[in-house]
Design a protein around this motif. Structure first.
Motif, PDB file in Angstrom:
ATOM      1  N   ASP A 246       0.833  -1.211   0.000  1.00 61.56           N
ATOM      2  CA  ASP A 246       0.000   0.000   0.000  1.00 61.56           C
ATOM      3  C   ASP A 246       0.866   1.259   0.000  1.00 61.56           C
ATOM      4  N   ALA A 247       1.931   1.260   0.783  1.00 63.75           N
ATOM      5  CA  ALA A 247       2.822   2.425   0.837  1.00 63.75           C
ATOM      6  C   ALA A 247       3.510   2.634  -0.508  1.00 63.75           C
ATOM      7  N   LEU A 248       3.896   1.549  -1.168  1.00 64.22           N
ATOM      8  CA  LEU A 248       4.548   1.670  -2.472  1.00 64.22           C
ATOM      9  C   LEU A 248       3.578   2.209  -3.517  1.00 64.22           C
ATOM     10  N   VAL A 249       2.342   1.753  -3.488  1.00 62.83           N
ATOM     11  CA  VAL A 249       1.326   2.253  -4.426  1.00 62.83           C
ATOM     12  C   VAL A 249       1.108   3.750  -4.229  1.00 62.83           C
ATOM     13  N   LEU A 250       1.102   4.204  -2.975  1.00 68.57           N
ATOM     14  CA  LEU A 250       0.930   5.634  -2.704  1.00 68.57           C
ATOM     15  C   LEU A 250       2.079   6.449  -3.292  1.00 68.57           C
ATOM     16  N   LEU A 251       3.305   5.955  -3.155  1.00 68.91           N
ATOM     17  CA  LEU A 251       4.456   6.668  -3.711  1.00 68.91           C
ATOM     18  C   LEU A 251       4.420   6.674  -5.238  1.00 68.91           C
ATOM     19  N   VAL A 252       4.044   5.544  -5.827  1.00 75.62           N
ATOM     20  CA  VAL A 252       3.995   5.459  -7.288  1.00 75.62           C
ATOM     21  C   VAL A 252       2.885   6.339  -7.844  1.00 75.62           C
ATOM     22  N   GLY A 253       1.814   6.511  -7.081  1.00 73.67           N
ATOM     23  CA  GLY A 253       0.735   7.399  -7.507  1.00 73.67           C
ATOM     24  C   GLY A 253      -0.332   6.748  -8.350  1.00 73.67           C
ATOM     25  N   ARG A 254      -0.272   5.432  -8.490  1.00 77.02           N
ATOM     26  CA  ARG A 254      -1.269   4.694  -9.270  1.00 77.02           C
ATOM     27  C   ARG A 254      -1.121   3.217  -8.950  1.00 77.02           C
ATOM     28  N   PRO A 255      -2.131   2.400  -9.235  1.00 78.57           N
ATOM     29  CA  PRO A 255      -1.983   0.955  -8.994  1.00 78.57           C
ATOM     30  C   PRO A 255      -0.823   0.383  -9.805  1.00 78.57           C
ATOM     31  N   LEU A 256      -0.151  -0.593  -9.233  1.00 79.17           N
ATOM     32  CA  LEU A 256       0.991  -1.199  -9.919  1.00 79.17           C
ATOM     33  C   LEU A 256       0.506  -1.986 -11.129  1.00 79.17           C
ATOM     34  N   PRO A 257       1.116  -1.795 -12.289  1.00 76.58           N
ATOM     35  CA  PRO A 257       0.692  -2.545 -13.482  1.00 76.58           C
ATOM     36  C   PRO A 257       0.987  -4.028 -13.339  1.00 76.58           C
ATOM     37  N   ALA A 258       0.239  -4.808 -14.077  1.00 76.10           N
ATOM     38  CA  ALA A 258       0.384  -6.265 -13.987  1.00 76.10           C
ATOM     39  C   ALA A 258       1.562  -6.792 -14.793  1.00 76.10           C
ATOM     40  N   ASP A 259       2.092  -5.982 -15.708  1.00 77.40           N
ATOM     41  CA  ASP A 259       3.148  -6.459 -16.601  1.00 77.40           C
ATOM     42  C   ASP A 259       4.545  -6.031 -16.147  1.00 77.40           C
ATOM     43  N   LEU A 260       4.727  -5.835 -14.841  1.00 82.06           N
ATOM     44  CA  LEU A 260       6.040  -5.465 -14.337  1.00 82.06           C
ATOM     45  C   LEU A 260       7.043  -6.599 -14.550  1.00 82.06           C
ATOM     46  N   PRO A 261       8.300  -6.280 -14.820  1.00 87.50           N
ATOM     47  CA  PRO A 261       9.312  -7.346 -14.956  1.00 87.50           C
ATOM     48  C   PRO A 261       9.482  -8.103 -13.642  1.00 87.50           C
ATOM     49  N   ALA A 262       9.966  -9.308 -13.735  1.00 84.88           N
ATOM     50  CA  ALA A 262      10.212 -10.101 -12.532  1.00 84.88           C
ATOM     51  C   ALA A 262      11.335  -9.473 -11.715  1.00 84.88           C
ATOM     52  N   PRO A 263      11.228  -9.487 -10.391  1.00 84.78           N
ATOM     53  CA  PRO A 263      12.286  -8.888  -9.563  1.00 84.78           C
ATOM     54  C   PRO A 263      13.524  -9.763  -9.517  1.00 84.78           C
ATOM     55  N   ARG A 264      14.661  -9.123  -9.276  1.00 88.42           N
ATOM     56  CA  ARG A 264      15.883  -9.881  -9.057  1.00 88.42           C
ATOM     57  C   ARG A 264      15.874 -10.494  -7.657  1.00 88.42           C
ATOM     58  N   ALA A 265      16.740 -11.457  -7.463  1.00 88.94           N
ATOM     59  CA  ALA A 265      16.849 -12.085  -6.143  1.00 88.94           C
ATOM     60  C   ALA A 265      17.244 -11.039  -5.103  1.00 88.94           C
ATOM     61  N   PHE A 266      16.696 -11.179  -3.905  1.00 90.18           N
ATOM     62  CA  PHE A 266      16.924 -10.184  -2.864  1.00 90.18           C
ATOM     63  C   PHE A 266      18.383 -10.136  -2.429  1.00 90.18           C
ATOM     64  N   ASP A 267      19.094 -11.247  -2.564  1.00 92.09           N
ATOM     65  CA  ASP A 267      20.498 -11.281  -2.167  1.00 92.09           C
ATOM     66  C   ASP A 267      21.447 -11.061  -3.347  1.00 92.09           C
ATOM     67  N   ASP A 268      20.908 -10.574  -4.471  1.00 88.71           N
ATOM     68  CA  ASP A 268      21.749 -10.261  -5.621  1.00 88.71           C
ATOM     69  C   ASP A 268      22.653  -9.074  -5.280  1.00 88.71           C
ATOM     70  N   ALA A 269      23.953  -9.229  -5.483  1.00 89.15           N
ATOM     71  CA  ALA A 269      24.897  -8.167  -5.117  1.00 89.15           C
ATOM     72  C   ALA A 269      24.856  -6.985  -6.061  1.00 89.15           C
ATOM     73  N   SER A 270      24.183  -7.110  -7.208  1.00 84.95           N
ATOM     74  CA  SER A 270      24.186  -6.038  -8.202  1.00 84.95           C
ATOM     75  C   SER A 270      22.814  -5.390  -8.358  1.00 84.95           C
ATOM     76  N   LEU A 271      22.028  -5.365  -7.291  1.00 86.38           N
ATOM     77  CA  LEU A 271      20.742  -4.671  -7.352  1.00 86.38           C
ATOM     78  C   LEU A 271      20.933  -3.172  -7.545  1.00 86.38           C
ATOM     79  N   LEU A 272      21.972  -2.618  -6.937  1.00 83.73           N
ATOM     80  CA  LEU A 272      22.291  -1.199  -7.040  1.00 83.73           C
ATOM     81  C   LEU A 272      23.740  -1.040  -7.457  1.00 83.73           C
TER      82      LEU A 272
END
Length: 466
Positions: A246-272
């Protein structure tokens, strides 16, 4: 009349205490990354964020977030206000036209009262047409009062523009942090569900042994308590995940689209991507909130010029050119021209100390803004230093958490084996299970905290708005 501006010296050391720490990862750890070469302010958020799903969310937020939209409108409003103030530098030229008609009253003629038609003179009707063009109270800015006010308005506009850039950086950081908050909740929920499956299996085995008379009720109830605790954890993380979404939707300003790419693994060292810390002097040139404070300081400095100019005479001009005629057809004929010219000078003689007080107010305001500017630099220095320390220490903590998980996993295996062979009580299995779960949770929290510190470092260095 505006005092010569001199940028105050930065009240911070020349280098960060933790400048040797690599922003993208601590040297010698499994998550270490090669440092980048470009300053943070020149690294766009698309280059900093390497998770395609997060990139898409940040792009949506920049297009739809209402707080950022207000910040952008504030810039437009400040620009319009500057144009209003700047217009005082030019004379206001107005054109006017008029028409008047007047009939005088009839006048009685003495001695002709008995003669019809000659008893009185008829009323006269006079008509007049006019047209003129001129200026009204145009100030000759001999002492720079108007120019000082223009400079003040311009610096306020620049400050508002920097505030908008700061709002954009903040939004990028907030969306990234909230996204990883959601990802951590996903991982915690998955861990809790896996733990529930594991302890449920242990309870089922204890129940079979208890029903067969091979186990005591204490071990059964201990295993049952584990199951209920795991269920509570699952429900808690389901709630945390829903609230994070809910907090993320508020920041984005609209409902999250259904066609978002798959997320990377949470322990991936190259997220940032890694970000170099640079020097504290770089912050003065690149952080929007510091630049905003400096423009505010410059605006206060320009206001001193306006306060100084109030001690000198003010000269204003009023004049017009026009024409008048009793006939519309002859309005612009020869000999009908008119003009007027009325210069006025106002010299301050006595105002009860108002001008002196205004000058004191302007000077004190400048000193206040100097302190605010220096505080902004000090705050930025602390934020960068804290983020550097956090990034380095969390990298080492993650490595320690990995080792702790391996140790607790082996301990659980040994405790379970001893229990099944009847050499130990189930309490040791319970303790090992709880410690393993805590270590796994600790690793997830450390991974989130490190990602948050990398985001904080990127924001603190002034990156993200290009």
């Amino acid at each position: 009349m505006i005092p010569a501006y001199q940028r105050p010296a930065a009240p911070v050391p020349a280098r960060f205490a933790a400048a040797t720490a690599v922003a993208g990862g601590a040297a010698g750890t499994e998550t270490a990354a090669a440092p980048a070469t470009a300053p943070a302010a020149e690294i766009s958020w698309r280059s900093f964020v390497e998770d395609e799903r997060l990139r898409r969310l940040i792009g949506l937020a920049l297009a739809n977030n209402r707080d950022l939209r207000v910040a952008m409108l504030n810039v437009e409003q400040a620009r319009a206000q500057y144009r209003v103030t700047r217009s005082a530098s030019f004379p206001t030229i107005d054109g006017s036209g008029g028409y008047t008609a007047e009939r005088s009253a009839s006048v009685a003629i003495p001695g002709f009262a008995s003669i019809p038609g000659f008893s009185s003179s008829p009323g006269l009707i006079t008509r007049q047409w006019s047209a003129s063009i001129g200026t009204n109270s145009y100030e000759l800015d001999l002492f720079g009062r108007v120019r000082s006010l223009n400079q003040q308005a311009l610096e306020k506009f620049f400050a508002t523009a920097e505030a908008q850039r700061d709002a954009q950086i903040t939004l990028v950081a907030e969306v990234a942090t909230q996204y990883f908050t959601l990802r951590e909740a996903d991982e915690q929920l998955e861990l809790a569900q896996q733990t529930l499956v594991s302890v449920q299996g242990a309870y089922d085995l204890n129940k079979i042994s208890f029903d067969a008379g091979e186990n005591n009720e204490l071990d059964l109830r201990t295993a049952e308590g584990q199951v209920q605790t795991a269920r509570i954890n699952v429900v808690s993380y389901e709630r945390a995940r829903a609230q994070a979404l809910d907090a993320l939707v508020l920041l984005v300003g609209r409902p999250l689209p259904a066609d978002l790419p798959a997320p990377r693994a949470f322990d991936d060292a190259s997220l940032l991507a890694p970000v170099p810390p640079g020097l504290p002097s770089d912050l003065v040139q690149r952080r929007p909130d510091i630049l905003e404070a400096e423009h505010t300081l410059k605006a206060a400095n320009a206001n001193i010029g306006a306060a100084r100019a109030a001690f000198f005479p003010t000269i204003s001009l009023t004049g017009s050119l026009g024409t008048t005629s009793t006939q519309l057809s002859g309005l612009f004929g020869a000999g009908n021209g008119t003009w007027n010219f009325a210069p006025q000078i106002s010299v301050p003689i006595f105002a009860g100390g108002e001008n002196r007080a205004n000058l004191d107010v302007a000077r004190i305001s400048t000193r206040i803004d100097v302190a605010d500017y220096e505080k902004a630099i000090q705050t930025a220095f602390r934020e960068v230093a804290d983020a550097l320390v956090a990034d380095d220490t969390y990298a080492r903590q993650i490595a320690a958490e990995v080792d702790a998980i391996k140790a607790q996993q082996r301990r659980l295996e040994l405790a379970t084996l001893r229990y099944r062979e009847g050499e130990d009580t189930y309490l040791n299995v319970l303790s090992a299970q709880q410690d393993l779960y805590s270590a796994q949770q600790g690793r997830l929290e450390a991974q989130f905290n490190r990602l948050s510190s990398q985001i904080a470092l990127y924001q603190a260095l002034g990156g993200g708005w290009k």
